[in-house]
Design an enzyme around this catalytic site. Sequence first.
Site, PDB file in Angstrom:
ATOM      1  N   ARG A 146       0.853  -1.210   0.000  1.00  0.00           N
ATOM      2  CA  ARG A 146       0.000   0.000   0.000  1.00  0.00           C
ATOM      3  C   ARG A 146       0.878   1.245   0.000  1.00  0.00           C
ATOM      4  O   ARG A 146       2.101   1.144   0.041  1.00  0.00           O
ATOM      5  CB  ARG A 146      -0.953  -0.002   1.212  1.00  0.00           C
ATOM      6  CG  ARG A 146      -0.253  -0.176   2.540  1.00  0.00           C
ATOM      7  CD  ARG A 146      -1.196  -0.630   3.655  1.00  0.00           C
ATOM      8  NE  ARG A 146      -0.424  -1.095   4.791  1.00  0.00           N
ATOM      9  CZ  ARG A 146      -0.069  -0.330   5.816  1.00  0.00           C
ATOM     10  NH1 ARG A 146      -0.460   0.931   5.851  1.00  0.00           N
ATOM     11  NH2 ARG A 146       0.650  -0.818   6.799  1.00  0.00           N
TER      12      ARG A 146
ATOM     13  N   TYR B 132      12.324   7.966  14.651  1.00  0.00           N
ATOM     14  CA  TYR B 132      12.095   7.948  13.196  1.00  0.00           C
ATOM     15  C   TYR B 132      13.143   8.801  12.487  1.00  0.00           C
ATOM     16  O   TYR B 132      13.738   8.374  11.494  1.00  0.00           O
ATOM     17  CB  TYR B 132      10.687   8.485  12.917  1.00  0.00           C
ATOM     18  CG  TYR B 132      10.284   8.496  11.457  1.00  0.00           C
ATOM     19  CD1 TYR B 132       9.787   7.352  10.847  1.00  0.00           C
ATOM     20  CD2 TYR B 132      10.373   9.665  10.698  1.00  0.00           C
ATOM     21  CE1 TYR B 132       9.404   7.368   9.510  1.00  0.00           C
ATOM     22  CE2 TYR B 132       9.994   9.687   9.371  1.00  0.00           C
ATOM     23  CZ  TYR B 132       9.504   8.541   8.773  1.00  0.00           C
ATOM     24  OH  TYR B 132       9.131   8.555   7.453  1.00  0.00           O
TER      25      TYR B 132
HETATM   26  P1  NAP Z   1       2.293   3.126   4.841  1.00  0.00           P
HETATM   27  O1  NAP Z   1       1.183   3.594   3.987  1.00  0.00           O
HETATM   28  O2  NAP Z   1       2.103   3.015   6.312  1.00  0.00           O
HETATM   29  O3  NAP Z   1       2.813   1.714   4.247  1.00  0.00           O
HETATM   30  C1  NAP Z   1       3.872   1.060   4.860  1.00  0.00           C
HETATM   31  C2  NAP Z   1       4.283  -0.140   4.040  1.00  0.00           C
HETATM   32  O4  NAP Z   1       5.422  -0.724   4.677  1.00  0.00           O
HETATM   33  C3  NAP Z   1       3.212  -1.208   3.968  1.00  0.00           C
HETATM   34  O5  NAP Z   1       3.241  -1.801   2.684  1.00  0.00           O
HETATM   35  C4  NAP Z   1       3.655  -2.214   5.037  1.00  0.00           C
HETATM   36  O6  NAP Z   1       3.300  -3.574   4.739  1.00  0.00           O
HETATM   37  C5  NAP Z   1       5.161  -2.086   4.929  1.00  0.00           C
HETATM   38  N1  NAP Z   1       5.847  -2.535   6.141  1.00  0.00           N
HETATM   39  C6  NAP Z   1       5.795  -2.012   7.382  1.00  0.00           C
HETATM   40  N2  NAP Z   1       6.574  -2.711   8.227  1.00  0.00           N
HETATM   41  C7  NAP Z   1       7.141  -3.700   7.487  1.00  0.00           C
HETATM   42  C8  NAP Z   1       8.010  -4.765   7.774  1.00  0.00           C
HETATM   43  N3  NAP Z   1       8.500  -4.951   9.010  1.00  0.00           N
HETATM   44  N4  NAP Z   1       8.365  -5.600   6.770  1.00  0.00           N
HETATM   45  C9  NAP Z   1       7.889  -5.421   5.507  1.00  0.00           C
HETATM   46  N5  NAP Z   1       7.053  -4.437   5.183  1.00  0.00           N
HETATM   47  C10 NAP Z   1       6.672  -3.590   6.159  1.00  0.00           C
HETATM   48  O7  NAP Z   1       3.574   4.071   4.674  1.00  0.00           O
HETATM   49  P2  NAP Z   1       3.993   5.068   3.485  1.00  0.00           P
HETATM   50  O8  NAP Z   1       3.535   6.431   3.851  1.00  0.00           O
HETATM   51  O9  NAP Z   1       3.633   4.505   2.173  1.00  0.00           O
HETATM   52  O10 NAP Z   1       5.574   5.073   3.701  1.00  0.00           O
HETATM   53  C11 NAP Z   1       6.475   4.382   2.837  1.00  0.00           C
HETATM   54  C12 NAP Z   1       7.888   4.870   3.125  1.00  0.00           C
HETATM   55  O11 NAP Z   1       7.943   6.285   2.894  1.00  0.00           O
HETATM   56  C13 NAP Z   1       8.335   4.661   4.572  1.00  0.00           C
HETATM   57  O12 NAP Z   1       9.691   4.314   4.610  1.00  0.00           O
HETATM   58  C14 NAP Z   1       8.117   6.032   5.193  1.00  0.00           C
HETATM   59  O13 NAP Z   1       8.941   6.238   6.317  1.00  0.00           O
HETATM   60  C15 NAP Z   1       8.487   6.927   4.022  1.00  0.00           C
HETATM   61  N6  NAP Z   1       7.942   8.278   4.144  1.00  0.00           N
HETATM   62  C16 NAP Z   1       6.594   8.499   4.165  1.00  0.00           C
HETATM   63  C17 NAP Z   1       6.119   9.807   4.292  1.00  0.00           C
HETATM   64  C18 NAP Z   1       4.644  10.125   4.310  1.00  0.00           C
HETATM   65  O14 NAP Z   1       4.299  11.303   4.546  1.00  0.00           O
HETATM   66  N7  NAP Z   1       3.747   9.186   4.068  1.00  0.00           N
HETATM   67  C19 NAP Z   1       7.022  10.874   4.389  1.00  0.00           C
HETATM   68  C20 NAP Z   1       8.384  10.600   4.361  1.00  0.00           C
HETATM   69  C21 NAP Z   1       8.840   9.305   4.221  1.00  0.00           C
HETATM   70  P3  NAP Z   1       1.895  -4.268   5.204  1.00  0.00           P
HETATM   71  O15 NAP Z   1       0.787  -3.344   4.798  1.00  0.00           O
HETATM   72  O16 NAP Z   1       1.871  -5.554   4.438  1.00  0.00           O
HETATM   73  O17 NAP Z   1       1.955  -4.493   6.669  1.00  0.00           O
END
Ligand code: NAP
Length: 243
Positions: free
Chosen positions: A11, A151
């Site tokens: 996702r 984080y």
């Molecule tokens: P998200 O919607 O919460 O999705 C997180 C994803 O990571 C999910 O697919 C989840 O898998 C997977 N995941 C979590 N723990 C895991 C583990 N131990 N092993 C394998 N997969 C794992 O987060 P997102 O916003 O898309 O974030 C993606 C990346 O972007 C992250 O590294 C985050 O820190 C970075 N980021 C996000 C933002 C933001 O504003 N959203 C900003 C800066 C950086 P499942 O669903 O299968 O559990």
Amino acid sequence: MSVVLVTGASRGIGAAIARAFACEGCDVAVNYHKNAEKANLLCEEFREKGVRAITVQADVSDSAQVNAMFETVRRELGDPDILVNNAGISLFGLLTDLSNDDWQRMLNTNLSSVFYCCRAALPAMIRAHKGVIVNIASMWGEVGASCEAAYSAAKAGVIGLTKALAKEVGPSGVRVNAVSPGVVMTDMMAGFSEQDIAALKEESPLMMTGTPADIADAVLYLASDKARFVTGQVLPVNGGMVI
Ligand code: NAP
């Protein structure tokens, strides 16, 4: 044809990255932790585009599971030419309230996972003298966020690892870069109220939040030959929030 492994691709940003590569005709391995159904649906969608796509369950904070994930990808699709380390979790709270377990879980999931995946991917890339790694960092890893110390520390570590590894494996034909997102509307932002989001938009010169596709476009660029002269860099995609 490239083989791409995207961690945390069930996702959010990871799913958009996986979709962007599938649209480019790449074979894609969709790693997920808990959301098998979403990962399966994505792969069905990708196969309809005529590419090969598989789901691989693994908790990337566990090195044995990471190694098993790479074995599966190799067996089913071949060695990944492109690795996107995207899986991550967030944790909001005062540093004084963090338990040892919270701290370890954050570092293991957001930083050690990148080490485990790079270590597993690199031997084949180095043998082929070809490969690209893109790590998903965060603007908080660049400037630090109040109440997100663990984080921010983990993401700062991702940035350090990206730069060091780029120097180490550049001579072997492997490029390593990071994309550093700003505020992107995914489940990770679910804990923020409408007022919080409005305030974050106000802080940003472009006065908006990003979409997962905005991040995927930057990853696609860094993975492409258009970035053949780019390594060790952190590409901010944040609407100007951190300049
Ligand atoms: P998200 O919607 O919460 O999705 C997180 C994803 O990571 C999910 O697919 C989840 O898998 C997977 N995941 C979590 N723990 C895991 C583990 N131990 N092993 C394998 N997969 C794992 O987060 P997102 O916003 O898309 O974030 C993606 C990346 O972007 C992250 O590294 C985050 O820190 C970075 N980021 C996000 C933002 C933001 O504003 N959203 C900003 C800066 C950086 P499942 O669903 O299968 O559990």
